[in-house]
Design a protein around this motif. Structure first.
Motif, PDB file in Angstrom:
ATOM      1  N   PHE A  92      33.838  56.050  68.636  1.00 38.20           N
ATOM      2  CA  PHE A  92      32.380  56.037  68.623  1.00 38.20           C
ATOM      3  C   PHE A  92      31.877  54.942  69.541  1.00 38.20           C
ATOM      4  CE2 PHE A  92      31.438  58.032  64.203  1.00 38.20           C
ATOM      5  CZ  PHE A  92      32.242  59.100  64.515  1.00 38.20           C
ATOM      6  N   ILE A  93      30.578  54.981  69.835  1.00 38.77           N
ATOM      7  CA  ILE A  93      29.975  53.918  70.640  1.00 38.77           C
ATOM      8  C   ILE A  93      29.110  53.040  69.738  1.00 38.77           C
ATOM      9  CG2 ILE A  93      30.010  55.239  72.774  1.00 38.77           C
ATOM     10  CD1 ILE A  93      26.974  55.654  72.389  1.00 38.77           C
ATOM     11  N   LYS A  94      28.961  51.804  70.168  1.00 39.14           N
ATOM     12  CA  LYS A  94      28.228  50.813  69.376  1.00 39.14           C
ATOM     13  C   LYS A  94      26.769  50.774  69.839  1.00 39.14           C
ATOM     14  CE  LYS A  94      28.573  45.894  68.296  1.00 39.14           C
ATOM     15  NZ  LYS A  94      29.339  44.685  68.619  1.00 39.14           N
ATOM     16  N   THR A  95      25.874  50.760  68.881  1.00 38.84           N
ATOM     17  CA  THR A  95      24.455  50.607  69.162  1.00 38.84           C
ATOM     18  C   THR A  95      23.823  49.800  68.033  1.00 38.84           C
ATOM     19  OG1 THR A  95      22.424  51.787  69.764  1.00 38.84           O
ATOM     20  CG2 THR A  95      23.789  52.768  68.040  1.00 38.84           C
ATOM     21  N   GLU A  96      22.538  49.558  68.137  1.00 34.36           N
ATOM     22  CA  GLU A  96      21.857  48.754  67.126  1.00 34.36           C
ATOM     23  C   GLU A  96      20.940  49.630  66.296  1.00 34.36           C
ATOM     24  OE1 GLU A  96      19.873  45.654  69.224  1.00 34.36           O
ATOM     25  OE2 GLU A  96      21.669  44.411  69.301  1.00 34.36           O
ATOM     26  N   ALA A  97      20.882  49.330  65.010  1.00 33.57           N
ATOM     27  CA  ALA A  97      20.008  50.047  64.087  1.00 33.57           C
ATOM     28  C   ALA A  97      19.090  49.049  63.392  1.00 33.57           C
ATOM     29  CB  ALA A  97      20.825  50.801  63.057  1.00 33.57           C
ATOM     30  N   VAL A  98      17.885  49.477  63.112  1.00 38.79           N
ATOM     31  CA  VAL A  98      16.895  48.642  62.449  1.00 38.79           C
ATOM     32  C   VAL A  98      16.677  49.181  61.037  1.00 38.79           C
ATOM     33  CG1 VAL A  98      14.497  47.839  62.513  1.00 38.79           C
ATOM     34  CG2 VAL A  98      15.760  48.162  64.632  1.00 38.79           C
ATOM     35  N   VAL A  99      16.659  48.295  60.068  1.00 38.95           N
ATOM     36  CA  VAL A  99      16.386  48.694  58.680  1.00 38.95           C
ATOM     37  C   VAL A  99      14.894  49.020  58.581  1.00 38.95           C
ATOM     38  CG1 VAL A  99      16.447  47.986  56.276  1.00 38.95           C
ATOM     39  CG2 VAL A  99      18.211  47.204  57.834  1.00 38.95           C
ATOM     40  N   THR A 100      14.588  50.261  58.179  1.00 41.93           N
ATOM     41  CA  THR A 100      13.192  50.663  58.105  1.00 41.93           C
ATOM     42  C   THR A 100      12.641  50.645  56.687  1.00 41.93           C
ATOM     43  OG1 THR A 100      13.854  52.983  57.999  1.00 41.93           O
ATOM     44  CG2 THR A 100      13.299  52.089  60.165  1.00 41.93           C
ATOM     45  N   ASP A 101      13.503  50.881  55.693  1.00 41.15           N
ATOM     46  CA  ASP A 101      13.002  50.932  54.321  1.00 41.15           C
ATOM     47  C   ASP A 101      14.137  50.662  53.342  1.00 41.15           C
ATOM     48  OD1 ASP A 101      11.180  51.269  52.286  1.00 41.15           O
ATOM     49  OD2 ASP A 101      11.371  53.454  52.234  1.00 41.15           O
ATOM     50  N   ILE A 102      13.780  50.101  52.209  1.00 39.58           N
ATOM     51  CA  ILE A 102      14.721  49.865  51.107  1.00 39.58           C
ATOM     52  C   ILE A 102      14.099  50.464  49.854  1.00 39.58           C
ATOM     53  CG2 ILE A 102      15.909  48.138  49.735  1.00 39.58           C
ATOM     54  CD1 ILE A 102      15.639  46.260  52.184  1.00 39.58           C
ATOM     55  N   THR A 103      14.857  51.332  49.179  1.00 40.26           N
ATOM     56  CA  THR A 103      14.342  52.000  47.991  1.00 40.26           C
ATOM     57  C   THR A 103      15.283  51.764  46.826  1.00 40.26           C
ATOM     58  OG1 THR A 103      13.455  53.737  49.416  1.00 40.26           O
ATOM     59  CG2 THR A 103      13.562  54.206  47.071  1.00 40.26           C
ATOM     60  N   LYS A 104      14.699  51.563  45.657  1.00 43.85           N
ATOM     61  CA  LYS A 104      15.486  51.438  44.426  1.00 43.85           C
ATOM     62  C   LYS A 104      15.072  52.578  43.506  1.00 43.85           C
ATOM     63  CE  LYS A 104      16.252  48.453  40.467  1.00 43.85           C
ATOM     64  NZ  LYS A 104      15.851  47.208  39.804  1.00 43.85           N
ATOM     65  N   LYS A 105      15.992  53.529  43.307  1.00 45.22           N
ATOM     66  CA  LYS A 105      15.722  54.647  42.402  1.00 45.22           C
ATOM     67  C   LYS A 105      16.298  54.306  41.036  1.00 45.22           C
ATOM     68  CE  LYS A 105      15.603  58.604  45.477  1.00 45.22           C
ATOM     69  NZ  LYS A 105      16.222  59.884  45.802  1.00 45.22           N
ATOM     70  N   THR A 106      15.483  54.457  40.029  1.00 47.89           N
ATOM     71  CA  THR A 106      15.929  54.190  38.670  1.00 47.89           C
ATOM     72  C   THR A 106      16.001  55.516  37.926  1.00 47.89           C
ATOM     73  OG1 THR A 106      14.820  52.064  38.742  1.00 47.89           O
ATOM     74  CG2 THR A 106      15.458  52.882  36.588  1.00 47.89           C
ATOM     75  N   THR A 107      17.194  55.845  37.437  1.00 50.44           N
ATOM     76  CA  THR A 107      17.378  57.033  36.611  1.00 50.44           C
ATOM     77  C   THR A 107      17.719  56.567  35.206  1.00 50.44           C
ATOM     78  OG1 THR A 107      19.674  57.208  37.322  1.00 50.44           O
ATOM     79  CG2 THR A 107      18.056  58.476  38.565  1.00 50.44           C
ATOM     80  N   TYR A 108      18.232  57.449  34.395  1.00 51.41           N
ATOM     81  CA  TYR A 108      18.432  57.149  32.979  1.00 51.41           C
ATOM     82  C   TYR A 108      19.121  55.810  32.729  1.00 51.41           C
ATOM     83  CZ  TYR A 108      16.963  61.889  32.134  1.00 51.41           C
ATOM     84  OH  TYR A 108      16.241  63.026  32.085  1.00 51.41           O
ATOM     85  N   GLN A 109      20.336  55.665  33.217  1.00 50.37           N
ATOM     86  CA  GLN A 109      21.068  54.438  32.912  1.00 50.37           C
ATOM     87  C   GLN A 109      21.599  53.728  34.138  1.00 50.37           C
ATOM     88  OE1 GLN A 109      24.096  55.626  30.192  1.00 50.37           O
ATOM     89  NE2 GLN A 109      22.681  55.878  28.487  1.00 50.37           N
ATOM     90  N   LYS A 110      21.168  54.153  35.312  1.00 52.30           N
ATOM     91  CA  LYS A 110      21.701  53.512  36.513  1.00 52.30           C
ATOM     92  C   LYS A 110      20.613  53.361  37.567  1.00 52.30           C
ATOM     93  CE  LYS A 110      23.283  57.820  38.524  1.00 52.30           C
ATOM     94  NZ  LYS A 110      24.359  58.553  39.092  1.00 52.30           N
ATOM     95  N   ASN A 111      20.827  52.416  38.437  1.00 51.27           N
ATOM     96  CA  ASN A 111      19.960  52.199  39.585  1.00 51.27           C
ATOM     97  C   ASN A 111      20.718  52.599  40.834  1.00 51.27           C
ATOM     98  OD1 ASN A 111      17.959  51.045  37.974  1.00 51.27           O
ATOM     99  ND2 ASN A 111      18.848  49.015  38.166  1.00 51.27           N
ATOM    100  N   VAL A 112      19.999  53.149  41.805  1.00 45.19           N
ATOM    101  CA  VAL A 112      20.594  53.496  43.089  1.00 45.19           C
ATOM    102  C   VAL A 112      19.770  52.804  44.161  1.00 45.19           C
ATOM    103  CG1 VAL A 112      21.172  55.351  44.683  1.00 45.19           C
ATOM    104  CG2 VAL A 112      21.415  55.721  42.235  1.00 45.19           C
TER     105      VAL A 112
END
Length: 126
Positions: free
Chosen positions: A33-53
């Protein structure tokens, strides 16, 4: 050697072997693969019954086109805490830019390599 020592060596070396295989999969994939740069655009925390994602979204450019990808984890990982607008290295496939190695995969492969080395050394110290 005692049976307990032999069992200890076998367990530690087998876990180290599995971790090295995981590291090598990412390493060999990264070579094509080739190397490039990525920018973090969003962070989400999903909460379900007994776990977080936790979901981290990245945006990167290749041939003047924008692509997006994401990482998902169940747990907050110590040492991996991306914030919005942080820049990370990402590896993308030339033929299919949607196929990429994300920063979380790179971080986990480094951790597995370090742990495998430690698991090889520890039995000799004990």
């Amino acid at each position: 050697m005692k049976n307990e020592d032999i069992l200890l060596f076998v367990v530690f070396f087998s876990i180290a072997f599995i971790l090295i295989i995981k590291f090598l999969k990412v390493y060999l994939k990264k070579k094509h693969f080739i190397k490039t740069e990525a920018v973090v655009t969003d962070i989400t925390k999903k909460t379900t019954y007994q776990k977080n994602v936790y979901i981290y979204y990245y945006e990167y450019q290749y041939n003047k086109k924008k692509y997006t990808t994401n990482d998902q984890t169940k747990y907050k990982i110590l040492g991996f805490n991306p914030q919005i607008k942080d820049i990370y290295n990402i590896y993308i496939n030339i033929k299919n830019p949607n196929d990429c190695i994300t920063p979380l995969e790179l971080f986990l492969s480094k951790i597995s390599f370090i742990l495998s080395i430690l698991l090889i050394i520890i039995p000799f110290l004990l």
